[in-house]
Design an enzyme around this catalytic site. Sequence first.
Site, PDB file in Angstrom:
ATOM      1  CG  HIS A  13      -1.972   1.085   1.186  1.00  0.00           C
ATOM      2  ND1 HIS A  13      -3.323   0.837   1.249  1.00  0.00           N
ATOM      3  CD2 HIS A  13      -1.862   2.433   1.094  1.00  0.00           C
ATOM      4  CE1 HIS A  13      -3.989   1.971   1.203  1.00  0.00           C
ATOM      5  NE2 HIS A  13      -3.124   2.972   1.111  1.00  0.00           N
ATOM      6  CG  HIS A  15      -1.462   6.487  -2.420  1.00  0.00           C
ATOM      7  ND1 HIS A  15      -2.676   6.530  -3.060  1.00  0.00           N
ATOM      8  CD2 HIS A  15      -1.696   5.936  -1.206  1.00  0.00           C
ATOM      9  CE1 HIS A  15      -3.616   6.041  -2.247  1.00  0.00           C
ATOM     10  NE2 HIS A  15      -3.053   5.674  -1.110  1.00  0.00           N
ATOM     11  CG  HIS A 211      -7.859   3.856   0.449  1.00  0.00           C
ATOM     12  ND1 HIS A 211      -7.383   3.434  -0.767  1.00  0.00           N
ATOM     13  CD2 HIS A 211      -6.824   4.515   1.047  1.00  0.00           C
ATOM     14  CE1 HIS A 211      -6.126   3.819  -0.907  1.00  0.00           C
ATOM     15  NE2 HIS A 211      -5.756   4.475   0.172  1.00  0.00           N
ATOM     16  CD  GLU A 214      -6.788   6.622   5.444  1.00  0.00           C
ATOM     17  OE1 GLU A 214      -7.514   6.714   4.434  1.00  0.00           O
ATOM     18  OE2 GLU A 214      -5.600   7.028   5.457  1.00  0.00           O
ATOM     19  CG  HIS A 235      -5.609   3.021   5.629  1.00  0.00           C
ATOM     20  ND1 HIS A 235      -4.396   3.468   6.080  1.00  0.00           N
ATOM     21  CD2 HIS A 235      -5.763   3.529   4.373  1.00  0.00           C
ATOM     22  CE1 HIS A 235      -3.836   4.226   5.132  1.00  0.00           C
ATOM     23  NE2 HIS A 235      -4.641   4.263   4.089  1.00  0.00           N
ATOM     24  CG  ASP A 293      -1.051   5.783   2.866  1.00  0.00           C
ATOM     25  OD1 ASP A 293      -1.426   5.444   1.729  1.00  0.00           O
ATOM     26  OD2 ASP A 293      -1.799   6.348   3.687  1.00  0.00           O
TER      27      ASP A 293
HETATM   28  O1  LIG Z   1      -4.315   7.558   3.046  1.00  0.00           O
HETATM   29  C1  LIG Z   1      -5.024   7.835   2.058  1.00  0.00           C
HETATM   30  N1  LIG Z   1      -6.376   7.688   2.123  1.00  0.00           N
HETATM   31  C2  LIG Z   1      -7.183   7.978   1.068  1.00  0.00           C
HETATM   32  N2  LIG Z   1      -6.725   8.442  -0.106  1.00  0.00           N
HETATM   33  C3  LIG Z   1      -5.404   8.623  -0.220  1.00  0.00           C
HETATM   34  C4  LIG Z   1      -4.503   8.329   0.816  1.00  0.00           C
HETATM   35  N3  LIG Z   1      -3.253   8.621   0.386  1.00  0.00           N
HETATM   36  C5  LIG Z   1      -3.376   9.083  -0.866  1.00  0.00           C
HETATM   37  N4  LIG Z   1      -4.659   9.099  -1.242  1.00  0.00           N
HETATM   38  C6  LIG Z   1      -5.247   9.570  -2.509  1.00  0.00           C
HETATM   39  C7  LIG Z   1      -4.564  10.823  -3.020  1.00  0.00           C
HETATM   40  C8  LIG Z   1      -3.882  10.375  -4.271  1.00  0.00           C
HETATM   41  O2  LIG Z   1      -3.828  11.389  -5.243  1.00  0.00           O
HETATM   42  C9  LIG Z   1      -4.751   9.237  -4.730  1.00  0.00           C
HETATM   43  C10 LIG Z   1      -4.144   8.297  -5.738  1.00  0.00           C
HETATM   44  O3  LIG Z   1      -2.880   7.874  -5.381  1.00  0.00           O
HETATM   45  O4  LIG Z   1      -5.079   8.585  -3.510  1.00  0.00           O
END
Ligand SMILES: O=c1[nH]cnc2c1ncn2[C@H]1C[C@H](O)[C@@H](CO)O1
Length: 357
Positions: A13, A15, A211, A214, A235, A293
């Site tokens: 996990h 991004h 997701h 979280e 999460h 993350d």
């Molecule tokens: O921790 C997260 N929770 C929900 N969405 C998230 C998290 N970290 C990044 N993102 C979103 C923002 C990014 O632009 C997108 C794609 O990677 O996913």
Amino acid sequence: EPVVFNKPKIELHVHLDGAIRVQTILDVAERRGITLPGKTVEEMTSVIIVKEPATLTKFLGKFAEYMHVIAGDREAIKRIAYEFVEDKAKEGVIYVEVRYSPHFLANTKVDPIPWQQEEGDLSPDEVVRLVNEGLRQGERAFNIKARSILCCMRHMPSWSMDIIELCKTYRHQGVVAIDLAGDESLNCEAFPGHRMAYEEAVRCGIHRTVHAGEVGPPSVVKEAVEVLKAERVGHGYRTLQDQALYKQLLAQNMHFEICPISSKLTGACDPDFTKHPVITFRNDQANYSLNTDDPLIFNSTLNLDYNTAHKYMGFTEEEFKRLNIKSAESCFLPEEEKRELLQKLYKAYGMTRSTVF
Ligand SMILES: O=c1[nH]cnc2c1ncn2[C@H]1C[C@H](O)[C@@H](CO)O1
């Protein structure tokens, strides 16, 4: 920072757009003539990073500090994918699944065009091809395995059918699954667009993660598993607030993608790590992974997440091995490649195949 677990690791996990090098943002901005609020790595780092526990909504706002620099730029997109693999290899990761929203990096065939870009000629489809290419070059150069997961965004259900189509088109070029990311606190019930995309994923045998839990309630986790047919939960901390659901998911061997540093800085969990939900997951010998993350925004590394688990939660070498094996078992590779990956871990960990967790 000492390295507590200096052995091959799996990360499931992370991004891509939350794992860019600050230097790369500066380089690309200079080449494109884009002015940023900071001129040096130190200055830009302090603009981008979250230092104190905030909210998920506030944290997600940080992407706007730099996404306009990378989005719409072919060279930059390929470069961040390549450098990502290099950074993971240096952290001792041997297999990584990296996720991103192709729409967030495009400037045409995306509505609305994100990050206040002018319309251009880079489509979500070409973004996926560029990332695939960067990851593949990184794999060759740094001798690790990298696959990708394409993200639907909670607030943009109209993009979700594009995502599943891209997953289908590129399933043999490194794309292994669909995700649903974004702000669960703003709308917590999945829109029909997301549901239809996940139904198609099930129909076509595309792997699924979501997701959920979280910052949202356990009902979001339940929906992810029961309606969207998620095979892993991103999460999932709040699952623990519904004991019946938690017991059911434990019995199902559901995989939880845990991100300790992230969970503190997004305000998802109590900032006191000695109270972290992953302690319960560990005590119950649940199926979970440890992940960064968004290491750019948290100014973190995978080692910091491992160190945190060791220092504040008493994680042992034994548990690090166990959770990495569970991670490999829960990864989205085809069975044959999964077996190979597991063999590598058993060997590196000095275990015989018969050791059963
Ligand atoms: O921790 C997260 N929770 C929900 N969405 C998230 C998290 N970290 C990044 N993102 C979103 C923002 C990014 O632009 C997108 C794609 O990677 O996913």
